[in-house]
Design a protein around this motif. Sequence first.
Motif, mmCIF file in Angstrom:
data_model
loop_
_atom_site.group_PDB
_atom_site.id
_atom_site.type_symbol
_atom_site.label_atom_id
_atom_site.label_comp_id
_atom_site.label_asym_id
_atom_site.label_seq_id
_atom_site.Cartn_x
_atom_site.Cartn_y
_atom_site.Cartn_z
ATOM 1 N N ALA A 99 30.483 71.389 -6.426
ATOM 2 C CA ALA A 99 29.361 70.680 -5.805
ATOM 3 C C ALA A 99 28.231 71.592 -5.334
ATOM 4 O O ALA A 99 27.050 71.301 -5.585
ATOM 5 C CB ALA A 99 29.865 69.811 -4.658
ATOM 6 N N PRO A 100 28.504 72.717 -4.628
ATOM 7 C CA PRO A 100 27.392 73.577 -4.180
ATOM 8 C C PRO A 100 26.562 74.139 -5.330
ATOM 9 O O PRO A 100 25.339 74.284 -5.201
ATOM 10 C CB PRO A 100 28.108 74.697 -3.415
ATOM 11 C CG PRO A 100 29.413 74.104 -2.995
ATOM 12 C CD PRO A 100 29.799 73.193 -4.103
ATOM 13 N N PHE A 101 27.216 74.452 -6.446
ATOM 14 C CA PHE A 101 26.482 74.977 -7.596
ATOM 15 C C PHE A 101 25.597 73.896 -8.217
ATOM 16 O O PHE A 101 24.483 74.171 -8.662
ATOM 17 C CB PHE A 101 27.468 75.529 -8.633
ATOM 18 C CG PHE A 101 28.290 76.681 -8.139
ATOM 19 C CD1 PHE A 101 27.753 77.966 -8.071
ATOM 20 C CD2 PHE A 101 29.590 76.487 -7.704
ATOM 21 C CE1 PHE A 101 28.501 79.035 -7.606
ATOM 22 C CE2 PHE A 101 30.348 77.551 -7.228
ATOM 23 C CZ PHE A 101 29.802 78.830 -7.178
ATOM 24 N N ALA A 102 26.102 72.654 -8.247
ATOM 25 C CA ALA A 102 25.289 71.547 -8.747
ATOM 26 C C ALA A 102 24.076 71.329 -7.852
ATOM 27 O O ALA A 102 22.973 71.040 -8.340
ATOM 28 C CB ALA A 102 26.131 70.278 -8.816
ATOM 29 N N LEU A 103 24.265 71.501 -6.538
ATOM 30 C CA LEU A 103 23.147 71.346 -5.601
ATOM 31 C C LEU A 103 22.105 72.437 -5.805
ATOM 32 O O LEU A 103 20.893 72.159 -5.813
ATOM 33 C CB LEU A 103 23.665 71.381 -4.164
ATOM 34 C CG LEU A 103 22.598 71.304 -3.065
ATOM 35 C CD1 LEU A 103 21.763 70.041 -3.200
ATOM 36 C CD2 LEU A 103 23.256 71.390 -1.688
ATOM 37 N N ILE A 104 22.543 73.656 -6.008
ATOM 38 C CA ILE A 104 21.605 74.761 -6.252
ATOM 39 C C ILE A 104 20.811 74.519 -7.529
ATOM 40 O O ILE A 104 19.590 74.726 -7.575
ATOM 41 C CB ILE A 104 22.373 76.103 -6.336
ATOM 42 C CG1 ILE A 104 22.955 76.465 -4.965
ATOM 43 C CG2 ILE A 104 21.465 77.224 -6.835
ATOM 44 C CD1 ILE A 104 23.902 77.655 -4.994
ATOM 45 N N LEU A 105 21.503 74.068 -8.577
ATOM 46 C CA LEU A 105 20.815 73.753 -9.834
ATOM 47 C C LEU A 105 19.781 72.654 -9.615
ATOM 48 O O LEU A 105 18.642 72.753 -10.088
ATOM 49 C CB LEU A 105 21.833 73.315 -10.888
ATOM 50 C CG LEU A 105 21.257 72.797 -12.216
ATOM 51 C CD1 LEU A 105 20.461 73.895 -12.921
ATOM 52 C CD2 LEU A 105 22.370 72.263 -13.121
ATOM 53 N N ALA A 106 20.164 71.608 -8.873
ATOM 54 C CA ALA A 106 19.243 70.498 -8.630
ATOM 55 C C ALA A 106 18.009 70.954 -7.868
ATOM 56 O O ALA A 106 16.877 70.565 -8.187
ATOM 57 C CB ALA A 106 19.963 69.397 -7.848
ATOM 58 N N MET A 107 18.206 71.803 -6.860
ATOM 59 C CA MET A 107 17.078 72.294 -6.070
ATOM 60 C C MET A 107 16.153 73.174 -6.909
ATOM 61 O O MET A 107 14.925 73.103 -6.785
ATOM 62 C CB MET A 107 17.590 73.052 -4.848
ATOM 63 C CG MET A 107 18.334 72.175 -3.854
ATOM 64 S SD MET A 107 19.029 73.086 -2.440
ATOM 65 C CE MET A 107 17.527 73.539 -1.571
ATOM 66 N N SER A 159 9.881 61.112 -3.583
ATOM 67 C CA SER A 159 10.322 60.903 -2.202
ATOM 68 C C SER A 159 11.826 60.678 -2.129
ATOM 69 O O SER A 159 12.496 61.156 -1.197
ATOM 70 C CB SER A 159 9.574 59.721 -1.589
ATOM 71 O OG SER A 159 9.679 58.565 -2.392
ATOM 72 N N ILE A 160 12.387 59.974 -3.117
ATOM 73 C CA ILE A 160 13.827 59.751 -3.124
ATOM 74 C C ILE A 160 14.570 61.071 -3.292
ATOM 75 O O ILE A 160 15.622 61.296 -2.674
ATOM 76 C CB ILE A 160 14.204 58.750 -4.235
ATOM 77 C CG1 ILE A 160 13.669 57.359 -3.884
ATOM 78 C CG2 ILE A 160 15.719 58.689 -4.434
ATOM 79 C CD1 ILE A 160 13.836 56.331 -4.979
ATOM 80 N N SER A 161 14.031 61.972 -4.090
ATOM 81 C CA SER A 161 14.642 63.300 -4.255
ATOM 82 C C SER A 161 14.666 64.050 -2.931
ATOM 83 O O SER A 161 15.653 64.724 -2.592
ATOM 84 C CB SER A 161 13.888 64.101 -5.310
ATOM 85 O OG SER A 161 14.002 63.507 -6.585
ATOM 86 N N LEU A 162 13.598 63.946 -2.157
ATOM 87 C CA LEU A 162 13.559 64.590 -0.840
ATOM 88 C C LEU A 162 14.620 63.989 0.085
ATOM 89 O O LEU A 162 15.294 64.713 0.833
ATOM 90 C CB LEU A 162 12.171 64.431 -0.223
ATOM 91 C CG LEU A 162 11.027 65.200 -0.903
ATOM 92 C CD1 LEU A 162 9.685 64.784 -0.311
ATOM 93 C CD2 LEU A 162 11.230 66.704 -0.763
#
Length: 318
Positions: free
Chosen positions: A42-50, A88-91
């Motif tokens: 999950a943390p790696f997916a979050l970093i990729l998304a950001m 805005s939804i992404s934020l």
Amino acid sequence: MSESQRLAHFPITFFAVVMGLLGLALALHATAPMVPLAGTVAPFALILAMAVFAVIAVFYVVKWMRHPAAVHGEWNHPVKLAFFPTVSISLLLLAVALREGSTMLATAFWIAGAALQGGLTLAVVSNWISHRSFQVGHLTPAWFIPAVGNVIVPIAGVSLGFPELSWLFFSTGIMFWVVLLTLVMNRLMFHDPIPARLFPTMMILIAPPAVGFVGYIALVGQVDPFARILMNLGYLFAALMVVQVPKILRLPFALSFWALSFPLAALSIAAARYGALTGVAAHQWIGAVVCGVLVITVAGLILRTVRAIMRGEICQPE
């Protein structure tokens, strides 16, 4: 086509990629109790998304500065207009993802996302009811994004200390879901089929009840009859979409295919949360299975998107 021309055709729909990747990160986190590996990834997916969010945001801001007429054209487009609130939804999704690690950062993203979501909701709905005329053929499930996206606000808003504002946004989203669902079902039943290029947006039908369930639980803190209705409607629309999968897989790739990702993430998170609150492990396993489908889907979407970019099939005039 020159680089400047490509930039002018850089679509607002690219932010749907960010929503899908953030949804993946949140779904992995939600299903970690059943599949520990998901929590590790999950943390790696979050970093990729950001990272993807940052890149897409930079490109679109540059487009706005260099080709304002192109951005204005998207704003006045009856279909693309609905995708502006994906920003805005992404934020807001970033606020959800970061609230456990950094309350201050999550609050900043939430305030920015909620303010932008509120402004875009007013602007888009005002556009819908203005003097301009829309045709039935312009209506797709993507129209849920601007107004119904408000149900995401409470997911982080309540825990960050904004319960009243969260109720305001949630009420707005639920009301518009009922209105738009009626209109969309009328369009699907009694008018021409949705064009192939936009047909993957049918998956968005799953998102409002699934996200609505998660937002409602954040507000009330328990599974009551209304929460059960929302969860089961999520399952219903998911079942309806399973029937459409063969048709979707036969379609040529377009960015609209990213509409497959976030609804799956929403259903996975909702099922995992529902199972945890009711003590029925079957729902948690449903969430885990849907998350597995989501991982495969996102991997395929990334591959197809990269391939389309390398072939110059993206950022083309329509």
